[in-house]
Design an enzyme around this catalytic site. Sequence first.
Site, PDB file in Angstrom:
ATOM      1  N   GLY A   1       0.882  -1.301   0.051  1.00 54.51           N
ATOM      2  CA  GLY A   1      -0.153  -0.131  -0.150  1.00 54.51           C
ATOM      3  C   GLY A   1       0.808   1.255  -0.125  1.00 54.51           C
ATOM      4  CB  SER A   2      -0.074   4.721   0.955  1.00 58.82           C
ATOM      5  OG  SER A   2      -1.078   4.648   0.463  1.00 58.82           O
ATOM      6  CB  VAL A   3       4.421   1.964   3.643  1.00 59.35           C
ATOM      7  CG1 VAL A   3       3.403   2.371   4.682  1.00 59.35           C
ATOM      8  CG2 VAL A   3       4.180   0.640   3.262  1.00 59.35           C
ATOM      9  CG  PHE A   4       6.065   0.672  -2.862  1.00 59.39           C
ATOM     10  CD1 PHE A   4       6.854  -0.422  -2.491  1.00 59.39           C
ATOM     11  CD2 PHE A   4       5.747   1.175  -4.054  1.00 59.39           C
ATOM     12  CE1 PHE A   4       7.483  -1.073  -3.656  1.00 59.39           C
ATOM     13  CE2 PHE A   4       6.748   0.701  -5.000  1.00 59.39           C
ATOM     14  CZ  PHE A   4       7.704  -0.289  -4.690  1.00 59.39           C
TER      15      PHE A   4
END
Length: 626
Positions: free
Chosen positions: A338-341
């Site tokens: 998800g958005s931690v990427f």
Amino acid sequence: MSNISPPELPPNSSEEPMESAPNPAPKLHRKHKKQKKSNSYSNTRLRIVLGAINAAFIGLIGYALFIHTQHSDELNKFGTDRTLRSIKESALRGMITDRSGTVLAVSRYLRVPTFNPKAIYEPKRKGDPINWETISDEQFAKLAKILKLPESEVREKLKDISKTYWNSKAELSLSEADELKKLKIPSLRFEERSERTYPTGNLFSHIVGFANKKGVGLEGLERTENDNLMGEDGKQLVLRDRHQNIIELIDSPENKSARPGKTLVLSVNQEIQRLARSELQKTISRFNAKAGGVVVLDAKTGEILALSSLPDYDANFYQDYPDDNFRNFAVGVTMEPGSVFKPFVVAKAVDDGKINRYTNFNTNPFNIGSKTIRDVHDYPNLTTEGILQKSSNVGTSHIAAMYPSQTLYDFYHQIGFGRKTNSGVTGEQFTPIKPANQWGALDKAVMSYGYAITANLLQMAQAYTIFTADGKLLPVTIYKRDSAPDGEQVIKPSTAKLMREMMISVTRKGGSGVTGAIDGYDVGAKTGTAKKVVAGSYEDRYRASFVGFAPAQDPRLIVAVTIDDPRGKGYYGGLVAGPAFRGVMSGGLKILGVPPTNPINVAQPTVQQAVKTEEEKALETEILPE
């Protein structure tokens, strides 16, 4: 004629012929006769002595024949009474410790008492009655207490004289064995074995693993480092009597001392590990989650300071747990992050000079084929820093579109995705990145915000080292390091510094990660909430994540948290994983003695107070796919 006169005769001599001297033969004859008589006596005496010796010798031979024929069984038994044997001296398995020397796994010798009931009560002489009082009532009582067995059972076993061996199965410490020796029970012998214990119980079970009673590692480092931990057994030649008691140690070049196994010193810090497990446990309980993991890295060296997964198990009683508890969630489960990427594609474009901190992007929704790329809230435009702060899918998709698929594939692979970390932690799973020649425009877009690519939690934490180590990807390890590794330069130091500054905005007011803010420190981070794939399709089940570093200007720690399938009270990364991140990071910095980098203004509400009022607003900025 000659005038020479004949010589004068001596006085009292005569010219007449001299008479012969008297014959001595009679005297010699008498002497010879006497000697002959003496020799005859000596010979007789010699014959008598030799005869006696011969008779004695013949008597001994006869007696030996008599003994051999009449007592052959006893002689055969006596001949086997003493035998040369080789006994094994078991090597103790090597210890496993944390970085400060706290023992995580250790072995100790145990002694198992055995007895020969027949030998205890066997009469000393054939025909004598059995002495059933060989062991007194007092001895029986004390023996039963030491063996932790009912006295009646001990009496029954030891008085069964049809048996020559009884193993009590009692595992005694060395001090308990010494107490047993003092009872002076006949035929007592000890069989030696070692016991493996794990003083920290559940705390490091997924890292250390466990060994079985035979000293063979079955899980974790106990399995992968089994050869190093086992050591080398020793050997001693001994002489045993017919009851197998050792009566003499034999000096021999074959003897050798046992060599204990190697001690493994791990990178983990027990205090930080305990903190991480505690925060993880509270979060899973609060949100009724299925599982979760926390990884804490030294931001300068790549050492794993904590790695906790739940559910777990107590390594001392591993056989009491289901197989699912042995899975190390932090490395054994791959997921779409998800958005931690998102920070990675931003860092790539900044490093290549394609964008800067203030580059503006049109962040209105747009279509790729039939798929609409959108954010939870429509933002007409955002700067590069705004894309990170508001976690914009649209913004990262536009940035990814600047690159050919192969370029992004190579970059993602370079920062550790699609391959193992080779950290030494067992059970690690990974999924190769989809080949670049199979990417479409949609693949490129959704990968930029953490879909269509998978990673385990340790991989995510490692990838963030490019921000904390001046652009270098650090190799991560579970073993203590003496110095920082060189690492692989991925982005420029200036890019890493700028990324740290921009990622602080995520934990400040208006960012999606305000729940991870810590009083006194600037924290750079990113939140993530990813839908789970179940039976090949996305369902309304989620993984909530929070990954970040602090102090942001000169990072000391990287903390990554993922909670699997939170239910009932929310599922967003900021809401679910943020507080756990904050607890682990703030506590970890204190444990390491890292001083605050920002003064706390007591006139303003603290971060924790602000979090309570901003938490729900922060959740609204969390981005989810359609």
